[in-house]
Design a protein around this motif. Structure first.
Motif, PDB file in Angstrom:
ATOM      1  N   ASP A 121       0.840  -1.210   0.000  1.00 49.67           N
ATOM      2  CA  ASP A 121       0.000   0.000   0.000  1.00 49.67           C
ATOM      3  C   ASP A 121       0.872   1.258   0.000  1.00 49.67           C
ATOM      4  OD1 ASP A 121       0.923  -0.629   2.525  1.00 49.67           O
ATOM      5  OD2 ASP A 121      -0.990  -0.346   3.561  1.00 49.67           O
ATOM      6  N   GLU A 122       1.924   1.219   0.803  1.00 48.59           N
ATOM      7  CA  GLU A 122       2.822   2.384   0.878  1.00 48.59           C
ATOM      8  C   GLU A 122       3.551   2.594  -0.457  1.00 48.59           C
ATOM      9  OE1 GLU A 122       6.196   2.017   3.480  1.00 48.59           O
ATOM     10  OE2 GLU A 122       6.339   4.175   3.809  1.00 48.59           O
ATOM     11  N   SER A 123       3.991   1.476  -1.087  1.00 43.91           N
ATOM     12  CA  SER A 123       4.676   1.585  -2.389  1.00 43.91           C
ATOM     13  C   SER A 123       3.784   2.317  -3.386  1.00 43.91           C
ATOM     14  CB  SER A 123       4.971   0.201  -2.975  1.00 43.91           C
ATOM     15  OG  SER A 123       5.751  -0.539  -2.109  1.00 43.91           O
ATOM     16  N   TYR A 124       2.519   1.953  -3.345  1.00 44.59           N
ATOM     17  CA  TYR A 124       1.572   2.562  -4.278  1.00 44.59           C
ATOM     18  C   TYR A 124       1.344   4.042  -3.925  1.00 44.59           C
ATOM     19  CZ  TYR A 124      -2.906   3.649  -6.467  1.00 44.59           C
ATOM     20  OH  TYR A 124      -3.906   4.265  -7.166  1.00 44.59           O
ATOM     21  N   LEU A 125       1.116   4.304  -2.638  1.00 46.04           N
ATOM     22  CA  LEU A 125       0.831   5.688  -2.222  1.00 46.04           C
ATOM     23  C   LEU A 125       2.017   6.621  -2.483  1.00 46.04           C
ATOM     24  CD1 LEU A 125      -0.949   4.861   1.155  1.00 46.04           C
ATOM     25  CD2 LEU A 125      -2.021   5.944  -0.839  1.00 46.04           C
ATOM     26  N   ASP A 126       3.221   6.075  -2.343  1.00 45.07           N
ATOM     27  CA  ASP A 126       4.420   6.900  -2.573  1.00 45.07           C
ATOM     28  C   ASP A 126       4.802   6.986  -4.049  1.00 45.07           C
ATOM     29  OD1 ASP A 126       4.619   7.474   0.073  1.00 45.07           O
ATOM     30  OD2 ASP A 126       6.230   6.059   0.524  1.00 45.07           O
ATOM     31  N   GLY A 127       4.020   6.336  -4.906  1.00 40.89           N
ATOM     32  CA  GLY A 127       4.274   6.424  -6.345  1.00 40.89           C
ATOM     33  C   GLY A 127       5.452   5.592  -6.809  1.00 40.89           C
ATOM     34  N   LYS A 128       5.840   4.587  -6.020  1.00 42.49           N
ATOM     35  CA  LYS A 128       6.984   3.765  -6.425  1.00 42.49           C
ATOM     36  C   LYS A 128       6.574   2.658  -7.402  1.00 42.49           C
ATOM     37  CE  LYS A 128       9.756   4.615  -2.321  1.00 42.49           C
ATOM     38  NZ  LYS A 128      10.260   4.072  -1.065  1.00 42.49           N
ATOM     39  N   VAL A 129       5.282   2.363  -7.451  1.00 43.58           N
ATOM     40  CA  VAL A 129       4.749   1.406  -8.436  1.00 43.58           C
ATOM     41  C   VAL A 129       3.494   2.035  -9.058  1.00 43.58           C
ATOM     42  CG1 VAL A 129       5.567  -0.763  -7.385  1.00 43.58           C
ATOM     43  CG2 VAL A 129       3.454   0.292  -6.559  1.00 43.58           C
ATOM     44  N   LYS A 130       3.126   1.475 -10.242  1.00 45.26           N
ATOM     45  CA  LYS A 130       1.981   2.079 -10.942  1.00 45.26           C
ATOM     46  C   LYS A 130       0.657   1.683 -10.305  1.00 45.26           C
ATOM     47  CE  LYS A 130       4.345   2.405 -15.353  1.00 45.26           C
ATOM     48  NZ  LYS A 130       4.773   1.532 -16.421  1.00 45.26           N
ATOM     49  N   SER A 131       0.614   0.493  -9.725  1.00 43.38           N
ATOM     50  CA  SER A 131      -0.661   0.038  -9.149  1.00 43.38           C
ATOM     51  C   SER A 131      -0.408  -0.815  -7.913  1.00 43.38           C
ATOM     52  CB  SER A 131      -1.434  -0.792 -10.171  1.00 43.38           C
ATOM     53  OG  SER A 131      -0.711  -1.975 -10.437  1.00 43.38           O
ATOM     54  N   LEU A 132      -1.475  -0.936  -7.134  1.00 45.27           N
ATOM     55  CA  LEU A 132      -1.424  -1.788  -5.945  1.00 45.27           C
ATOM     56  C   LEU A 132      -1.168  -3.239  -6.388  1.00 45.27           C
ATOM     57  CD1 LEU A 132      -1.885  -1.049  -2.979  1.00 45.27           C
ATOM     58  CD2 LEU A 132      -4.292  -1.647  -3.248  1.00 45.27           C
ATOM     59  N   ALA A 133      -1.752  -3.573  -7.530  1.00 40.95           N
ATOM     60  CA  ALA A 133      -1.609  -4.937  -8.052  1.00 40.95           C
ATOM     61  C   ALA A 133      -0.148  -5.244  -8.394  1.00 40.95           C
ATOM     62  CB  ALA A 133      -2.482  -5.105  -9.285  1.00 40.95           C
ATOM     63  N   GLU A 134       0.524  -4.248  -8.957  1.00 41.02           N
ATOM     64  CA  GLU A 134       1.926  -4.477  -9.338  1.00 41.02           C
ATOM     65  C   GLU A 134       2.786  -4.763  -8.102  1.00 41.02           C
ATOM     66  OE1 GLU A 134       3.863  -1.196 -11.309  1.00 41.02           O
ATOM     67  OE2 GLU A 134       5.790  -2.247 -11.269  1.00 41.02           O
ATOM     68  N   SER A 135       2.606  -3.948  -7.066  1.00 41.16           N
ATOM     69  CA  SER A 135       3.427  -4.146  -5.862  1.00 41.16           C
ATOM     70  C   SER A 135       3.052  -5.462  -5.164  1.00 41.16           C
ATOM     71  CB  SER A 135       3.287  -2.958  -4.909  1.00 41.16           C
ATOM     72  OG  SER A 135       1.955  -2.780  -4.533  1.00 41.16           O
TER      73      SER A 135
END
Lengths: 387, 337
Positions: A121-135
Motif C-alpha cells: 500500500d505504501e509503495s503505491y501511495l508513494d508512487g513507487k509502483v503504478k498500481s497496488l496490483a503491481e506491488s
C-alpha cells in the motif's frame, strides 16, 4: 610520470579522506542531533554473551538504540519478544534489504518472533509502483520467496502483505484518532499529507504494524523491537507516544547503518535507482559490472595509491565487504591492506565481486528451493479491538 | 630499603584500582612531608554478615601499609568499624541487636588480621567519637559545610536518591561525622562511590587549612550469579558497583558471598550462573573473587603477585579452576571455613 597527474591525484586523495571522514562522522553527528544513545555499551556485553562473533555487532553496523535494555534481559533469559520490520515491494530485494534481514535473523536466533509487513500500500501511495496490483505481484513472486530463503524459522516468522491483510486497517482505524494531521505533518513533513491515503498510512497504518504483536491475538502486551535506519527514527517516536497513550508497551528501536549506494558513499542503496544497488536477482555479469563502476576510495594514479593508500571509509566497494562478509579478521585484513595501498582498487574490486557473486548465487539457489510460503504468511483475523 | 620514589606498580594495577586521587606520585610526595603516614579504610555493616569483599580492602590496606613501610615511612593504619553509622539509617530495624554485632565483627576482624598477619589496627567508630577533640572537630566541619553551598551539592551525591530527604532533614549529620573522621588521615582506601565523601573532605580540609586527603579507590564490587542484562539495566552499578562491605547493598544479599561455612556451595552456584565477560573492561564478579584470593595469597606469602587476568578472561574454565583452587588454599583453609 606526469607531475601534474600526480599532483591531481594527491588532491583527489585529500578529497577522499575528507569524504571518508564525513561518512565516518555521519552517524555520530546524527546521534547528537537526535539525542539517541549509541549501542557501544550494549555491544560490549553482547560480544561476550554471544557464542560466536556477530559482524552486525562487532562492526558497529547496529550503532544506536532507544530502549533496548529490557531486551537484554529477555535475550539472557531466553524469553520471547517481538521484532517488526518491513519493506516496500517496489523492486526485488537488494543488499541493503539483505542487511536488514540479517539483523532480523540475528534477533530471531536470540529469541524474537519476527513480523514482516510488506507494505505494498505504501509503495503505491508513494508512487513507487503504478498500481497496488503491481506491488502485490512483486511481493508474492519475488520478495516473499527471497525473504524465506534467508532461513527464517516458519514458527517464529509472520509475513503479511498489507493489501491482503485488511484486518490491519481496522486496527489502524482504531488507532487513527490518536494522531492528528497536524501531528503527522510535524513528524513526517508536509509531503506526508500529499493525499488522504498517505496521511492515513503514516498516521495509523504504520502504527498498527508496529503495535500488532501486542494485540491479544498474538499473546498480548509485550516488548517489541523495531530495527530501523536513522531516517525512520520519527516513526518510532510517534509509535512510542501513541503506545504510551493507548496502554501498549512503548516499542524500542535499534538503529543500523544504511548500505551505501554504489555511486555515493554518503547516500543509501535504493531499489528504485538500479545503478546504486546490487539486487539479489542480479546476474554475475550485472554484479561485476556494477562493482567495476562503483565509487571507490582510491585515486586514479596507481603509484599515488601505492604511496598514500586507499580510503576504505569513502569506498562503496569496501563497504560491500564490510557489511556482508562474515569473517571479521578477513575484513580487517583487507581494510588494513587497502588503506596502506598494498591492495589496489582492481584487486579490491575482484575480491569483492567474487564474494558478492558467490553470496548472491547461493541465495538464488535457495530461492529456487522455496516451495512453501504459506507457513510464513499471517492470516490470523484481528477481532480483539472490535469487541 | 627501597627508593622512596619507586612504589610497586602492581599495587596500582588497573585491575585492582579504579582511581587514585590526586595521583600515586603526589601520594609519595605528600608522604615525604609527614612524620607518620596515616591510612584508613572504614566500613559499616548490616545484619547479613561479613562479605568476602571486605577482605579485599583489608588485604589491600595491609599490603599498602607494608609497601610504605618498606619505602621507609612510618605508617599507622586503621580499619574503622562504623558501628554507630551502621544503625544511623532510620530504615534499620533491631538497632540494638545490630550495635551488639560490632563486637563480634571486631573479634572476627582480629582473627583475620592474625591469620594473614595484616598490618592495621581495627577500631570501632564509637571509640573514635569518644576522643576528646572529636566534638570540636565535628563542629568545625559543620560550620564550613553549612557556609559552603558546594559542600551540600557534593553531599547530595554521597546519598542514594531515596534517602535524600531523610539526610536533608538530619542536616547531613552522617556525612559531617564521616568527613570529620576521615580528615584525620592522609590516605583513604575505599570503594569508588566514596569518591564523593572524600571530595567533600578535601574541600572542607582546604577551607580549614588542613592537609587534603588522598584517595585510593579499588575496582567496584559486583553482584554474583546474574546475567549480563543486569549490568546493562543498571549502569550505576556498572560504574560504582555495590557497597562492598554491606551484603544487603541494593537488596542483593542473595548475590553476595558471606564469610561462613555455607560459602563453598554459594560460590559453586554463582560460578554456574554468573555472566563471565571476555573483556576486562566489563564487570566480572568471578574475576574479582580471584583477585581477592590473589591478595590473600600475597599477604600469606609476603609477596604481591596477581594472576594473568587477560589470559583468564579468555579461558573461563581455567578461571573457575584457578578460583576454586585459590579459594581453598588462601581463604577457606586459613579461616577454617
Amino acid at each position: 610520470m606526469n607531475q601534474q597527474l600526480i599532483d591531481q591525484s594527491k588532491t583527489e586523495y585529500r578529497e577522499k579522506v575528507k569524504l571518508g571522514k564525513e561518512v565516518h562522522d555521519y552517524y555520530e553527528r546524527k546521534l547528537k542531533e537526535l539525542n539517541i544513545q549509541g549501542f557501544s555499551r550494549i555491544t560490549a556485553y553482547l560480544d561476550s554473551f554471544l557464542s560466536e562473533p556477530e559482524r552486525l555487532i562487532s562492526r558497529k553496523i547496529i550503532f544506536a538504540h532507544l530502549g533496548f535494555e529490557p531486551f537484554a534481559s529477555l535475550i539472557a533469559e531466553k524469553k520471547e519478544f517481538a521484532v517488526v520490520s518491513g519493506l516496500n515491494p517496489s523492486s526485488p530485494l537488494h543488499l541493503g534489504h539483505k542487511l536488514m534481514f540479517d539483523i532480523l535473523l540475528f534477533l530471531q536466533n536470540l529469541g524474537a518472533t519476527v513480523y514482516i509487513p510488506i507494505t505494498n500500500d505504501e509503495s503505491y501511495l508513494d508512487g513507487k509502483v503504478k498500481s497496488l496490483a503491481e506491488s502485490r505481484r512483486i511481493a508474492y513472486e519475488v520478495i516473499i520467496p527471497s525473504i524465506i530463503a534467508f532461513g527464517f524459522d516458519p514458527k517464529k516468522t509472520k509475513i503479511f502483505v498489507l493489501s491482503d491483510y485488511p484486518d490491519i486497517y481496522n486496527f489502524a482505524i482504531d488507532l487513527s484518532k490518536q494522531v492528528t494531521n497536524k501531528y503527522v505533518g510535524t513528524v513526517f513533513g508536509d509531503e506526508a499529507l500529499d493525499n488522504s491515503g498517505k496521511a492515513f498510512y503514516r498516521s495509523a497504518v504504520q502504527l498498527a504494524q508496529i503495535l500488532l504483536p501486542q494485540l491479544p491475538e498474538f499473546g498480548g502486551i509485550k516488548n517489541t523491537l523495531i530495527p530501523v535506519g536513522i531516517d525512520q527514527h520519527p516513526y518510532i517516536l510517534l509509535a512510542r507516544d501513541v503506545a504510551k497513550r493507548t496502554g501498549f508497551i512503548q516499542p524500542s528501536e535499534i538503529i543500523f547503518q544504511f548500505q551505501n549506494s554504489l555511486l555515493n558513499p554518503l547516500e543509501k542503496m535504493s531499489g528504485s535507482k538500479p545503478k546504486t544497488a546490487i539486487y539479489l536477482t542480479d546476474t554475475e555479469t550485472d554484479i561485476r559490472e556494477k562493482i567495476n563502476k562503483a565509487y571507490t576510495g582510491s585515486v586514479s594514479v596507481l603509484d599515488v595509491h601505492r604511496e598514500l593508500g586507499g580510503v576504505p571509509e569513502a569506498c562503496s566497494v569496501f563497504s560491500l565487504l564490510n557489511f556482508h562478509h562474515p569473517d571479521d579478521n578477513f575484513v580487517k585484513e583487507i581494510y588494513e591492506e587497502y588503506k596502506s595501498g598494498k591492495i589496489t582498487m582492481s584487486e579490491l574490486k575482484k575480491i569483492t565481486a567474487d564474494f558478492i557473486v558467490s553470496m548472491v548465487k547461493e541465495h538464488q539457489v535457495k530461492v529456487k528451493q522455496v516451495k512453501n510460503t504459506r507457513d510464513y504468511t499471517l492470516k490470523k483475523p484481528l477481532k480483539s479491538f472490535l469487541k | 630499603m627501597k627508593n622512596k620514589q619507586t612504589i610497586t606498580n602492581t599495587l596500582f594495577s588497573k585491575l585492582l584500582v579504579k582511581e587514585v586521587i590526586p595521583s600515586v606520585e603526589e601520594i609519595i610526595k605528600r608522604a615525604n612531608k609527614k612524620k607518620v603516614v596515616k591510612l584508613i579504610y572504614g566500613e559499616t555493616y548490616d545484619r547479613f554478615g561479613l562479605t568476602i569483599d571486605s577482605l579485599k580492602y583489608y588485604f589491600y590496606l595491609s599490603l599498602l601499609h607494608k609497601e610504605l613501610e618498606e619505602l621507609g615511612f612510618k605508617v599507622i593504619s586503621n580499619v574503622i568499624i562504623g558501628d554507630l553509622h551502621s544503625v544511623k539509617n532510620q530504615n534499620v530495624v533491631n538497632k540494638d541487636e545490630l550495635l551488639d554485632k560490632a563486637s563480634d565483627r571486631l573479634k572476627f576482624l582480629k582473627e583475620i588480621k592474625a591469620k594473614y598477619s595484616l598490618r592495621f589496627e581495627p577500631v570501632l567508630m564509637s571509640q573514635l567519637f569518644k576522643q576528646n577533640d572529636f566534638p570540636e572537630r565535628r563542629e568545625a566541619t559543620k560550620r564550613v559545610f553549612e557556609k559552603t553551598p558546594e559542600c551540600k551539592e557534593i553531599a547530595q551525591k554521597t546519598v542514594l536518591k531515596n534517602r535524600l530527604t531523610q539526610e536533608e532533614k538530619a542536616g547531613y549529620q552522617y556525612t559531617i561525622e564521616e568527613v570529620t573522621l576521615i580528615m584525620g588521615y592522609d590516605i583513604k582506601i575505599g570503594p569508588p562511590r566514596e569518591v564523593f565523601f572524600d571530595q567533600l573532605a578535601r574541600m572542607i580540609a582546604s577551607r580549614l587549612g588542613k592537609a587534603e586527603l588522598c584517595g585510593i579507590y579499588l575496582k567496584p564490587t559486583y553482584p554474583l550469579g546474574l546475567g549480563f542484562d543486569y549490568f546493562i539495566q543498571h549502569p550505576e552499578i556498572e560504574e560504582y558497583g555495590l557497597t562492598p562491605y554491606k551484603a544487603g547493598s541494593n537488596q542483593l544479599q542473595s548475590n553476595r558471598v558471606i564469610l561462613d561455612k555455607g560459602m563453598r556451595n554459594t560460590i559453586t552456584e554463582f560460578m554456574v550462573k554468573s555472566f563471565i565477560p571476555k573483556s576486562l573492561k566489563l564487570p566480572n564478579p568471578l574475576l574479582d573473587l580471584l583477585l581477592i584470593t590473589d591478595l590473600a595469597k600475597s599477604c600469606l606469602t609476603n609477596s604481591l603477585t596477581l594472576s594473568d587476568y587477560q589470559v583468564l578472561v579468555n579461558d573461563t574454565e581455567e578461571l573457575k579452576n584457578k578460583l576454586l583452587k585459590q579459594l581453598e588454599l588462601y581463604i577457606y583453609q586459613p579461616l577454617n571455613l
